[in-house]
Design a protein around this motif. Structure first.
Motif, mmCIF file in Angstrom:
data_model
loop_
_atom_site.group_PDB
_atom_site.id
_atom_site.type_symbol
_atom_site.label_atom_id
_atom_site.label_comp_id
_atom_site.label_asym_id
_atom_site.label_seq_id
_atom_site.Cartn_x
_atom_site.Cartn_y
_atom_site.Cartn_z
ATOM 1 N N VAL A 191 63.369 58.396 25.910
ATOM 2 C CA VAL A 191 63.487 59.641 26.677
ATOM 3 C C VAL A 191 62.153 60.396 26.664
ATOM 4 N N SER A 203 58.575 62.235 29.739
ATOM 5 C CA SER A 203 57.879 63.492 29.974
ATOM 6 C C SER A 203 56.368 63.274 30.046
ATOM 7 N N LYS A 260 71.058 62.651 32.285
ATOM 8 C CA LYS A 260 70.345 63.784 32.873
ATOM 9 C C LYS A 260 68.829 63.579 32.960
ATOM 10 N N VAL A 261 68.271 62.872 31.998
ATOM 11 C CA VAL A 261 66.810 62.739 32.033
ATOM 12 C C VAL A 261 66.344 61.893 33.214
ATOM 13 N N PHE A 294 67.510 62.293 36.230
ATOM 14 C CA PHE A 294 67.608 63.045 37.476
ATOM 15 C C PHE A 294 66.213 63.213 38.059
#
Lengths: 910, 436
Positions: free
Chosen positions: A289, A293, A322-323, A325
């Motif tokens: 995850v 970023s 969600k990550v 999206f």
């Protein structure tokens, strides 16, 4: 000083000027001059004429100047090998300089000068530097061995550098260890068998210790090296995993991914019941995850890897939807990858969230992205049954927007939804038909036509709709033409009275006016089918279609397993095995996941396995959307050209053909017999073969004491596909007779009786030589072993692949079909020895080099040499049963061939 | 293993070209790369490209292309990491990264490359280690003045607006002058947060996340110890809460390897001995629960008259920051709105905390595709409109609430001046999207 100081245009005297400056007495001036030379070199100017002058500057005690000169040398030595020799003396001298920086610099530069003559001078200095007291020199020397190996591998082996390199693995300095590992790995790749990097528990332990001490780049070498190791059992795997996990929180993403690779690979050996397995799964998610970023470039590479990981082990990221999206300012290539992963992670639990997102995406501006989002909605419907209704209504909303490309994409996916859930959503057809005119892409037109044809009976004006397409028939793409043909035939079969004219029109368009062979053939088949037996045509054309599988776009499992071994490499970005894009030979060793060791493995039945664990479910792979359409639409035509990848899953394959001869008899003319379904029981009931069956004791089998190789029994028909009957078997050849050893297992709850078997026509005419005799009824959970004798007098039809055998088995419950591949060696006859011919020839000094069997003919490749040194190569073709041999000769002196031919004739005829 | 490394200018001219393994097709490769890159179809990723069996991996930095090629199946992550490290290194050694500085310092760049990579294997990327080997001095365009600090900007954060121009003080080469020791005692510490927000059309918050980092650029001699004190209420993870206040919570933290954490648990102090040059001391992220309200709320409403094709967009922007956070009044003449590239831009020079602004835009757009199945009288927005996206920069504000309490240096210069310390906080938008 200005930007352009070193970049003034070449004037006539520039080289001359530089020459003067290089020979200047002042050190500063010399330095500036060499800098200018290097600047010119960078922009591509040829400054090789200055070689002698630059080399003259080499003997200096100024390190900066020396480095600049070495830089120049590396670039030009290759083009001026003779002059490079001039520099050798200084190199050798520099290798003994008291300053370790100069020693390292010299040995590094010499390795980079790829001139053969220099390599011989390199050996002695290199040997010294490998044992240098300064680690900086040692680590440079370690890499230099790899450089030298690339130039002259033999020299490296002769000089014993490899052993020195191996010693460096236990060096006290981690940098030296890392470079030694890197150099050895590279050398080992060009000799796959050499076992240079001998990985054993002790050396692994050493590497794991060095892992904690060396730089991040060294850690990558070491982790990649670890990934090639196969632990001996699950305990060792676990202990390595435990020591690798701390790397997951490293700031360098390359270290993280190399660690993920090791863990994903070794996890394969751990039992799923282990607490540690669960812990490991949890630990894998956060680093993945975090990668999302990073900057878009890294994100993209990470997403390609996550795509693989999600296919292999979806449980790792199932809570992290969600990550993925899409962010509004993500580059398009990141958006598309995220979308793909979202679909893979979609499940009943998160489908509402996913669908809401997808709907938003479908209204964005970027056309490519919108299209993919619309497709994704369709894939959700197919994947998560509970959401299908909502997906369909979302798609309808999108169709209402009338945005051209959205409508077309939506229609393409709705067709797939119809395939998955037949007769459920036909209420939307009216809406679809409204948009008929706006469709201009072939795929969307074909999909729409398929829908109209499939549901012709519910669309009042189906004939008008199809007729409207027919007007521009010849301008359509093949895809649409084929689809239109099939759809109109379907329509005719459903509403024969009013559409006769239409069907005749399309058939004549397809057969007479088209020069596309696919279209013509399909047209003729339909035509004959319709004209000879409309009932049969109905059975064929309107046959029930197999359901499409849930997951699309999956990577084929064996490839996926291979790619998992390549996580964090280019292969994982391209989703191709390295052999597909790396130059042949180097580094292309096929890797596979380690097998699971069974020391405390619990038995897992497929029913109790967690839903999201495809690793042991072997999902059927269906091709990507584009191909899919073609295939799906073609299926109603009868036997497809190629079967699904797994032999056991081929129930639907060739079903029509198996039953009663299929197309051949159709094309053969008016003698089409009966509807296929009736054919099998009738044939099965009849006694087959001769009385041979009595000779064999069926239950005990002939045994496998001697005779040719017998493969272990494989499951041919899994119980799930045959209402509880599981069939596994193998083929044997024993003293001239072939048999099929079967094991029938009853996994159902009821007793099975009345077994019978039949083969479809096949390449070698294999047929049962006796009926299938199961003496007693097969009660639940009982299995019986049967050896079925076979002969090769059945009817012949060439199959694809050649050794494909399609089998029908009947019992009191139903008829089941499966296909299997038989090993060809069961067909090798005992008198296949060509020894007689070749030994006779050998006694006359004609030597056999090789033997081949091509299309039933034996080929002998032979060589002979005449006293004057002329070589003759011969190919002798022998047909079984035919006394004539064919001889082809190859020789530099064609004049001898006639006589060689005569010689052969004499030897063989006598 | 890396076969080649090259730097191209934004127009594709080679500035630096280095072949490490002698297995390459020569310098044409750089041109080939540029042609491939510019000819790439839109939806294909430019990150990893290949031509025959040569693979290109590149990043863009300060208008330059940094490209590595390989012909083996190696880790693209390590190449990308290496390229961004090289960008930092070149910045450290040459001052700033740019076409001019690179072409002035060709010899230095080659020397660096030779030490960083040997035969395509990465040796080290640490500025500190490399200092021992590098001989060439950087050629700098103009001398620095410590007094030129009026426009001290962020050295690291590439903000979207890049309104804050990098100051020449921060873009000085780390190793510039060996003689001029006294001027070097400066430390820059930045807390930079990037905020991504997604708000649904009904106003509900779909996603918030904050990615923050504490970045340090030190000109102090290597190995001098410093202590960075963070807000004491700072806590990591969901379970742990400190103090009685709302707490400053982040989900995940990672630290640079040179940070000692012995005082972190008790006092939230990071102790480190940074090498000269830039480094990211700490990285953290926080998603979903933001301790403070979002800095901006935007309330868009759209009216559309299908008949005349008139589109009215009404935007109301509210700034929920405390009023004191930005003192300057909004000066209306400076704001502007323009229509172009398929978007409507509304630029505001400053917004005061607690204030509210609104704007009404009227456009005549005939022939937009309509919303589904309703009459022409409807005022529902047409298709393809939205989303609204905000981009902004908030100086002296962090969305997570994290602050640097103090920065203490153990280093005492022998000479005159105390070291200069510059601590800055900044938040800026990454993707702040409101769906319409």
């Amino acid at each position: 000083m200005t930007d352009s100081k070193y970049f003034t245009t070449t004037k006539k005297g520039e080289i001359f000027e530089l020459k003067a400056e290089l020979n200047s007495d002042k050190k500063e001036k010399k330095k500036e001059a060499v800098k200018k030379v290097i600047a010119s070199m960078t922009v591509g100017k040829d400054v090789s004429a200055l070689f002698p002058d630059v080399v003259n500057c080499m003997q200096t005690d100024n390190l900066e100047l020396k480095k600049l000169v070495y830089l120049y040398l590396m670039n030009y030595a290759k083009s001026q090998p003779d002059m490079a020799i001039m520099a050798v003396n200084t190199f050798v001298k520099d290798c003994e300089d008291p300053n370790p920086l100069i020693r390292a610099l010299a040995v590094r530069t010499m390795g980079c000068i790829r001139v053969d003559k220099i390599t011989e001078y390199l050996c002695e200095p290199l040997r010294k530097c490998l044992k240098d007291e300064d680690p900086y020199v040692r680590k440079t020397a370690a890499v230099c061995v790899a450089k030298l190996h690339d130039i002259n591998a033999q020299l490296v082996e002769d000089q014993g550098f490899l052993d020195t390199l191996k010693d460096l693995i236990s060096d006290s300095n981690p940098m030296v260890v890392a470079n030694a590992v890197a150099a050895l790995s590279e050398i080992a790749e060009s000799h796959p068998s050499s076992n240079l990097l001998d990985l054993n528990p002790q050396s692994i332990n050493k590497l794991l210790t060095a892992l904690n001490e060396c730089t991040e780049w060294g850690q990558i070498f070491i982790l990649d090296c670890l990934a090639n190791y196969t632990p001996k059992d699950d305990r060792e795997a676990q202990s390595i995993c435990e020591r690798v996990t701390p790397r997951l929180s490293h700031a360098n993403s390359a270290v993280v991914l190399s660690a993920v690779k090791v863990l994903m690979k070794f996890m394969e050996m751990l039992s799923k019941d282990l607490d540690y397995y669960g812990t490991l799964l949890k630990k894998l998610a956060p680093p993945l995850v975090t990668l999302l970023s990073a900057e878009p470039e890294l994100q993209y590479v990470a997403l390609r890897n996550i795509n693989l990981i999600v296919q292999k082990r979806p449980e790792i990221l199932k809570h992290e939807m969600k990550v993925f999206f899409v962010k509004y300012n993500d580059p398009i290539y990141v958006k598309l990858e995220k979308l793909d992963i979202m679909i893979r992670l979609a499940s009943q639990a998160n489908i509402a969230q996913v669908l809401a997102e997808l709907k938003e995406y479908a209204t964005e501006v970027d056309v490519d992205f919108v299209r993919k989002a619309v497709r994704a909605i369709g894939r959700c419907a197919i994947k998560v049954e509970q959401s299908a209704e909502r997906c369909v209504s979302t798609l309808l909303d999108l169709i209402q927007t009338k945005v051209n490309y959205v409508v077309q994409e939506a229609i393409v996916v709705i067709k797939d939804i119809f395939r998955k859930y037949p007769n459920k959503y036909e209420s939307v057809i009216a809406t679809l038909c409204e948009n008929l005119d706006s469709l201009d892409e072939p795929e969307a037109r074909a999909a729409m036509i398929w829908i109209v044809g499939e549901y012709a009976e519910r669309i009042d004006n189906a004939d008008e709709l199809l007729e409207s397409f027919l007007e521009g028939f010849h301008d359509e793409s093949t895809q649409v033409q084929l689809q239109l043909l099939t759809a109109i035939v379907k329509l005719f079969l459903k509403k024969p009275t009013e559409t006769q004219e239409l069907v005749q029109q399309v058939l004549s368009l397809a057969t007479q006016d088209s020069d596309n062979p696919d279209l013509r053939d399909r047209g003729y088949i339909y035509w004959r089918l319709l004209s000879t037996d409309p009932v049969a045509a109905k059975e064929v054309v309107l046959a029930e279609k197999p359901l499409i599988s849930e997951e699309t776009d999956l990577i084929e499992p064996t490839l996926l397993d291979e790619l998992i071994c390549y996580i964090g490499t280019l292969a994982s970005v391209y989703h191709k095995p390295p052999s597909a894009f790396v130059e042949g030979g180097r580094g292309v060793v096929h890797k596979s996941l380690p097998p699971r060791t069974a020391s405390n493995e619990s038995v897992e039945s497929p029913e109790t396995a967690p839903a999201g664990a495809p690793s042991n479910e072997q999902p059927d792979v269906i091709p990507t959307q584009g191909d899919l359409l073609g295939d799906l639409l073609n299926l109603d035509l009868g036997p497809p050209v190629s079967g699904p990848p797994l032999a056991t899953s081929s129930v639907q394959m060739g079903a029509v053909d198996l039953l009663g001869g299929g197309l051949d008899s159709l094309i053969g003319g008016p003698n089409f017999v009966a509807p296929p379904a009736a054919a099998v029981p009738a044939n099965l009931g009849a006694p087959m073969g001769s009385g041979l069956s009595d000779l064999f004791d069926l239950t005990s089998g002939v045994g496998t004491l001697s005779g040719s190789y017998v493969a272990p029994k494989a499951v041919w028909l899994p119980a799930m596909k045959a209402k509880g009957l599981e069939i596994s078997g193998t083929f044997t050849r024993q003293v001239g007779s072939i048999s099929m050893d079967l094991q029938l297992t009853n996994k159902a709850l009821q007793v099975m009786t009345d077994f019978a078997i039949q083969f479809n026509r096949n390449s070698f005419g294999l047929a049962p030589a006796a009926p299938l005799q199961v003496h007693a009824p097969l009660s639940p959970n009982q299995s019986v072993e049967i050896s079925l004798p076979l002969n090769t007098v059945g009817s012949v039809m060439k199959m694809e692949p050649l050794n494909n055998l399609q089998v029908a088995v009947k019992n009191n419950i139903d008829v089941f079909y499966f296909s299997t591949l038989y090993p060809l060696h069961i067909l090798f006859v005992e008198d296949g020895k060509m020894e007689a011919v070749s030994s006779r020839l050998q006694s006359s000094n004609i030597f056999t080099v090789a033997k081949r069997n091509v299309e039933g003919q034996d080929m002998l490749y032979q060589s002979l040499k005449l006293t004057n040194g002329i070589w003759v190569l011969a190919e002798l073709r022998i047909q079984p049963g035919n006394p004539n041999f064919t001889l082809s000769l190859k020789c530099r002196a064609p004049e001898v061939s006639q006589h060689v031919y005569q010689a052969y004739e004499t030897i063989l005829k006598n | 293993m890396i076969s080649q490394f090259f730097i191209l200018s934004s127009k594709g001219d080679p500035l630096i070209y280095k072949d490490f393994r002698g297995d390459s097709g020569g310098r044409d490769v750089a041109e080939l790369f540029y042609r491939k890159l510019t000819g790439l179809p839109g939806d294909e990723s430019p990150v990893v490209m290949h031509h025959d069996d040569r693979h290109f991996i590149h990043i863009r930095h300060s208008g330059l292309y940094l490209v590595a090629t390989t012909s083996e199946n190696i880790s693209p992550f390590s190449l990308l990491e290496l390229l961004s490290r090289l960008a930092t290194l070149l910045g450290d050694y040459c001052g700033s990264l740019g076409e001019g500085t690179i072409s002035r310092n060709v010899a230095l760049v080659y020397e660096l490359l030779d030490e960083v990579l040997d035969y395509g294997y990465v040796q080290t990327t640490s500025t500190e280690m490399l200092r021992n080997f590098i001989q060439t001095e950087a050629v700098v365009s103009k001398p620095f003045s410590l007094f030129d600090l009026s426009s001290v900007g962020l050295f690291g954060a590439e903000t979207q607006q890049s309104k804050v121009a990098p100051s020449s003080a921060a873009s000085r080469p780390v190793l510039s002058s060996r003689t001029d020791q006294s001027q070097k005692n400066e430390v820059f510490l930045d807390v930079v947060e990037r905020l991504s927000v997604l708000i649904a059309s009904n106003g509900s918050l779909l996603k918030v996340d904050v990615q923050g980092e504490i970045r340090l650029k030190s000109f102090l001699p290597s190995g001098s110890e410093m202590r960075i004190g963070l807000t004491e209420e700072f806590c990591v993870g969901k379970s742990e809460l400190r103090g009685y206040g709302p707490g400053i919570r982040v989900d995940e933290v990672s630290f640079h390897s040179s940070v000692h954490l012995d005082e972190f648990e008790s006092h939230r102090i990071l102790r480190l001995q940074p090498p000269q040059g830039e480094l990211t001391v700490m990285r953290y992220q926080l998603s979903d629960d933001l301790p403070s309200p979002l800095p901006f709320r935007l309330f868009p409403s759209v009216q559309w008259d299908r008949g005349s094709g008139r589109l009215q967009v009404y935007l109301k922007l509210r700034c929920d920051l405390p009023p004191k956070s930005l003192s300057q009044e909004l000066s209306s003449p400076e704001q502007k709105a323009e229509l172009g590239e398929g978007a409507l831009r509304w630029d505001l020079p400053r917004v005061q905390g607690g204030s509210q602004l609104s704007a009404l835009f009227q456009m005549d757009v005939p022939g937009l595709p309509g919303p589904p199945g309703q009459g022409p009288s409807t005022s529902a927005p047409p298709l393809g409109l939205g989303p609204a996206s905000l981009s902004f920069e908030l100086p002296r504000h962090t969305c997570s609430g994290l602050q640097v309490r103090f920065l203490r240096l153990a280093f005492r210069p022998c000479g005159n001046a105390n070291p200069h310390k510059w601590v800055r906080h900044l938040s800026h938008s990454d993707a702040y999207v409101i769906r319409i």
